[in-house]
Design a protein around this motif. Structure first.
Motif, PDB file in Angstrom:
ATOM      1  N   VAL A  95      45.937  38.094  38.169  1.00  0.00           N
ATOM      2  CA  VAL A  95      45.506  39.289  38.889  1.00  0.00           C
ATOM      3  C   VAL A  95      44.080  39.130  39.393  1.00  0.00           C
ATOM      4  N   LEU A 151      43.873  39.343  43.269  1.00  0.00           N
ATOM      5  CA  LEU A 151      43.353  40.658  43.670  1.00  0.00           C
ATOM      6  C   LEU A 151      41.980  40.495  44.317  1.00  0.00           C
ATOM      7  N   LEU A 207      41.047  41.626  48.141  1.00  0.00           N
ATOM      8  CA  LEU A 207      39.977  42.594  48.366  1.00  0.00           C
ATOM      9  C   LEU A 207      38.847  42.004  49.205  1.00  0.00           C
ATOM     10  N   ILE A 233      37.228  48.481  42.471  1.00  0.00           N
ATOM     11  CA  ILE A 233      38.605  48.651  42.009  1.00  0.00           C
ATOM     12  C   ILE A 233      38.673  49.016  40.529  1.00  0.00           C
ATOM     13  N   THR A 235      42.150  34.724  49.345  1.00  0.00           N
ATOM     14  CA  THR A 235      43.497  35.005  48.842  1.00  0.00           C
ATOM     15  C   THR A 235      44.319  33.731  48.715  1.00  0.00           C
TER      16      THR A 235
END
Length: 478
Positions: free
Chosen positions: A129, A133, A137, A149, A282
């Motif tokens: 994660v 994540l 972001l 977050i 990512t």
């Protein structure tokens, strides 16, 4: 959240460097400040849970962590971000020992393996994660949102913990303030010396202060801390009697190596992926997905397996697989390596993770009595985080050293790659080799953890059943 924030900054490092105009040696402190502020108080925060109740201390830590996450997101300079990360790390330090303490006190030893397997699976999920994540972001909203977050997650977590985590019995403790001072000063001097050594060419920092004098001072202060714990007649911060248990001692050595490796390995890989291969945050994070998915799936299964027999064999296999995967990965890094080849060592690393976390945790906690569960959890998590802090510092030093060796002195501060895709083509081969060679350092440390695991003692069945009666407390909801 705690584990995600140990890894999420790695994926955002190039973006933070570009946005805040900071070099690699400075941005590394965004990681190390969090890990250091996380590691140093763990011994005393474990005791705070014993004294005031793990749920209460956990909730306070969650508030500190959530508010400081908001501060991190609004930071407009790398120095402000580092300061905010210190408070975030302290909030994490308040929370972490309480999680393991509650598991140790609620579950008897013969059922604790399954619980710790799920606890380990959480670590596996966090490794997935966090980077993915973070990548999403950073790509979509900016690096600030890797911290924003945490705010809604923290609010939901507070409500759920307040409603569902049980209240447990407390006990009176005195706090060893001299021990806190010695351990904090020692760790800071050691970490600062290791991390900044390459920046100062391992020479003078200011006046009579040199890199090596700081490192030696840190070692001396930590040795003085251990001696003080031995002769403290009141209540030591580090109960040395815990280390009379052979398995507890060896498990702490092993988990220190694991903390070192898990913090150290991802940064060279992420920098390689973004700077050499030109991947987005990512896309770079997805390189870690095979490891994290397999680890998350297999950790509960491994947890059930380790409590049925001797955890030693699963731990030995896990550490051997971890070392092999790091060496394999380091040898593969090159500008044109096919991505599918990188998946194979990452899958092996996921299998290793699933085997290591529950087996080592169970080995460490199996014989802890309820009245020292918080202290034992604090020690165990401290040694893990100590390994993480040293890993963060050491990987920065080895990366800077290898970059200097392959690319020249100007590369050591990361200035040759201010953003993903901006790296000169002629330097990619040398950069790849530097990052690959950096991975051999965590591999060597994991081999030391493997040696420690070879000497785990087989748990005695009669001790296990007796411990089950002694350590399973009555709990109340609320």
């Amino acid at each position: 959240m705690i584990l995600v924030d140990s890894t999420i900054v790695n994926i955002a490092t190039p973006a933070i460097m570009a946005d805040l105009d900071a070099g690699l040696d400075k941005v590394i402190w965004v990681i190390s400040a969090y890990l250091l502020a996380y590691a140093v108080p763990l011994l005393i925060t474990g005791r705070l849970g014993d004294r005031f109740g793990p749920r209460r201390v956990y909730l306070i830590g969650l508030v500190v962590f959530t508010l400081s996450s908001l501060w991190c997101g609004f930071a407009d300079s790398v120095d402000a971000l580092i300061l905010a990360r210190v408070f975030q790390g302290f909030g994490a330090a308040l929370m972490t020992p309480q999680t393991m303490s509650v598991i140790t006190r609620i579950f008897p030893p013969n059922k604790r393996g399954t619980a710790l397997g799920l606890w380990g699976a959480t670590a596996g999920v966090a490794t997935l994660v966090g980077p993915i994540l973070g990548g999403v972001l950073v790509d979509a909203l900016g690096w600030e949102w890797i911290f924003f977050i945490n705010v809604p997650v923290g609010v939901v977590g507070f409500v759920l913990a307040y409603r569902l985590v049980p209240k447990l019995a407390t006990s009176v403790h005195r706090f060893d303030y001299l021990g806190v001072l010695l351990s904090a000063a020692g760790m800071f001097a050691l970490v600062f010396g290791i991390q900044e050594g390459e920046s100062y060419n391992w020479g003078t920092i200011a006046g009579p202060v040199s890199v090596w004098s700081l490192i030696i001072t840190g070692i001396v202060l930590l040795a003085a801390f251990v001696v003080w714990q031995r002769f403290n007649r009141a209540e030591p911060l580090l109960p040395l009697k815990l280390f009379r248990d052979r398995n507890f001692s060896l498990a702490n050595i092993s988990i220190t190596g694991m903390g070192f490796a898990m913090t150290a390995f991802s940064l060279p890989l992420i920098l390689f992926a973004q700077n050499v291969r030109g991947l987005s945050p990512t896309q770079a994070a997805l390189l870690l997905a095979p490891m994290a998915v397999l680890s998350g799936v297999l950790a509960p299964i491994a947890g059930k397996t380790v409590q049925r027999g001797n955890p030693k064999f699963i731990a030995v296999f896990g550490f051997a697989a971890m070392a092999a995967s790091l060496i394999w990965l380091g040898a593969l890094l090159s500008p044109d390596v096919p991505y599918w080849q990188l998946v194979l060592p990452m899958l092996l690393m996921g299998l290793a993770n699933a085997c290591i976390w529950p087996s080592v945790s169970l080995t460490a906690t199996r014989n802890l009595a309820a009245d020292v569960a918080g202290a034992g959890s604090g020690v165990y998590n401290t040694t893990r985080q100590f390994g993480a802090v040293i890993g963060s510092s050491a990987i920065a030093a080895i990366m800077q050293s290898r970059l200097t060796a392959h690319l020249g002195g100007g590369a050591a501060d990361g200035g040759t790659a201010p953003a993903a895709g901006a790296f000169p083509e002629a330097l990619k081969a040398g950069y790849s080799e530097a990052m690959g060679q950096s991975l051999y350092l965590p591999a060597a440390v994991i081999l030391l953890a493997l040696v420690a695991s070879l000497f785990y003692a087989k748990p005695a069945p009669e001790l296990t059943s007796r411990g089950a009666r002694e350590t399973a407390p009555t709990v109340t909801k609320g």
